[in-house]
Write a protein that holds these residues in place. Structure first.
Motif, PDB file in Angstrom:
ATOM      1  N   ASN A  52      67.597 -24.693 -48.591  1.00 10.22           N
ATOM      2  CA  ASN A  52      66.160 -24.498 -48.397  1.00 10.22           C
ATOM      3  C   ASN A  52      65.359 -24.853 -49.652  1.00 10.22           C
ATOM      4  N   THR A  53      65.795 -24.367 -50.805  1.00  7.29           N
ATOM      5  CA  THR A  53      65.029 -24.613 -52.027  1.00  7.29           C
ATOM      6  C   THR A  53      65.066 -26.081 -52.437  1.00  7.29           C
ATOM      7  N   CYS A  54      66.196 -26.746 -52.239  1.00  6.38           N
ATOM      8  CA  CYS A  54      66.268 -28.172 -52.567  1.00  6.38           C
ATOM      9  C   CYS A  54      65.340 -28.964 -51.657  1.00  6.38           C
ATOM     10  N   TYR A  55      65.392 -28.692 -50.357  1.00  2.99           N
ATOM     11  CA  TYR A  55      64.503 -29.386 -49.428  1.00  2.99           C
ATOM     12  C   TYR A  55      63.040 -29.111 -49.791  1.00  2.99           C
ATOM     13  N   PHE A  56      62.711 -27.863 -50.071  1.00  4.53           N
ATOM     14  CA  PHE A  56      61.345 -27.472 -50.425  1.00  4.53           C
ATOM     15  C   PHE A  56      60.840 -28.275 -51.632  1.00  4.53           C
ATOM     16  N   MET A  57      61.665 -28.359 -52.678  1.00  5.04           N
ATOM     17  CA  MET A  57      61.258 -29.109 -53.869  1.00  5.04           C
ATOM     18  C   MET A  57      61.078 -30.594 -53.561  1.00  5.04           C
ATOM     19  N   MET A  58      61.900 -31.125 -52.656  1.00  7.54           N
ATOM     20  CA  MET A  58      61.766 -32.530 -52.293  1.00  7.54           C
ATOM     21  C   MET A  58      60.551 -32.753 -51.394  1.00  7.54           C
ATOM     22  N   VAL A  59      60.149 -31.759 -50.612  1.00  6.17           N
ATOM     23  CA  VAL A  59      58.901 -31.867 -49.845  1.00  6.17           C
ATOM     24  C   VAL A  59      57.726 -31.947 -50.820  1.00  6.17           C
ATOM     25  N   LEU A  60      57.748 -31.125 -51.874  1.00  3.59           N
ATOM     26  CA  LEU A  60      56.688 -31.208 -52.878  1.00  3.59           C
ATOM     27  C   LEU A  60      56.662 -32.593 -53.520  1.00  3.59           C
ATOM     28  N   TRP A  61      57.839 -33.130 -53.837  1.00  6.35           N
ATOM     29  CA  TRP A  61      57.939 -34.473 -54.417  1.00  6.35           C
ATOM     30  C   TRP A  61      57.383 -35.516 -53.449  1.00  6.35           C
ATOM     31  N   ALA A  62      57.782 -35.428 -52.176  1.00  2.00           N
ATOM     32  CA  ALA A  62      57.314 -36.391 -51.170  1.00  2.00           C
ATOM     33  C   ALA A  62      55.806 -36.266 -50.961  1.00  2.00           C
ATOM     34  N   ALA A  63      55.294 -35.038 -50.999  1.00  3.12           N
ATOM     35  CA  ALA A  63      53.851 -34.839 -50.831  1.00  3.12           C
ATOM     36  C   ALA A  63      53.082 -35.547 -51.948  1.00  3.12           C
ATOM     37  N   GLU A  64      53.592 -35.478 -53.152  1.00  2.00           N
ATOM     38  CA  GLU A  64      52.954 -36.198 -54.262  1.00  2.00           C
ATOM     39  C   GLU A  64      53.047 -37.703 -54.051  1.00  2.00           C
ATOM     40  N   ARG A  65      54.218 -38.161 -53.675  1.00  2.00           N
ATOM     41  CA  ARG A  65      54.445 -39.599 -53.475  1.00  2.00           C
ATOM     42  C   ARG A  65      53.571 -40.145 -52.348  1.00  2.00           C
ATOM     43  N   PHE A  66      53.414 -39.368 -51.268  1.00  2.00           N
ATOM     44  CA  PHE A  66      52.610 -39.782 -50.115  1.00  2.00           C
ATOM     45  C   PHE A  66      51.135 -39.412 -50.283  1.00  2.00           C
ATOM     46  N   LYS A  67      50.811 -38.824 -51.423  1.00  2.00           N
ATOM     47  CA  LYS A  67      49.434 -38.421 -51.734  1.00  2.00           C
ATOM     48  C   LYS A  67      48.857 -37.485 -50.658  1.00  2.00           C
ATOM     49  N   LEU A  68      49.683 -36.507 -50.260  1.00  2.00           N
ATOM     50  CA  LEU A  68      49.221 -35.500 -49.304  1.00  2.00           C
ATOM     51  C   LEU A  68      48.410 -34.450 -50.051  1.00  2.00           C
TER      52      LEU A  68
END
Length: 140
Positions: A52-68
């Motif tokens: 869960n925590t690894c996925y969560f951190m990668m969602v934050l990373w993807a949100a930055e990359r996708f400019k969400l």
């Protein structure tokens, strides 16, 4: 190549103590229904939390990359244990339930970011368990 280190030590009965390389220290035990102690971390909890925590951190990373434009993000995880006739068991499936509130993008665009987060989640890509993502996406 990164290397991660963890140490554990027996503290008597069904109690252990763990040290992680980042400085986190804590007691752990088996779950109470498996002769462990209550109110401490269990290996099963740690396993699901690592997913869960690894996925969560990668969602934050993807949100930055996708400019969400994130308003909020949370994620719940459930692990399904399958037991066999010889009393061995394994986590057959882990379901992650991210709830993401974002602005200015489509739901499909956010789903693409969530898919990318899973693809780059080192922990989840290392597991033999089936990983299922069941998102709740709210666009404002």
């Amino acid at each position: 190549m990164a290397t991660y280190v963890n140490n554990v030590e027996w503290r008597g009965n069904h109690l252990g103590y763990t040290w992680c390389q980042n400085g986190v220290e804590m007691e752990f035990s088996a779950p109470p229904d498996l002769h462990g102690l209550p109110n401490v971390l269990t290996p099963e909890d740690a396993f699901i939390a690592s997913s869960n925590t690894c996925y969560f951190m990668m969602v934050l990373w993807a949100a930055e990359r996708f400019k969400l434009e994130l308003e909020s993000l949370e994620c719940r995880a459930e692990g399904e244990v399958e037991e066999f006739i010889d009393r061995t068991s394994w986590f057959r499936k882990i379901t992650l339930y991210p709830r993401i509130v974002a602005r200015g993008k489509t739901e499909e665009y956010v789903r693409r970011a969530l898919d990318m987060a899973l693809k780059y989640s080192t922990i989840n890509q290392s597991l033999k368990s089936e990983i299922v993502i069941q998102p709740e996406i709210i666009i404002r």
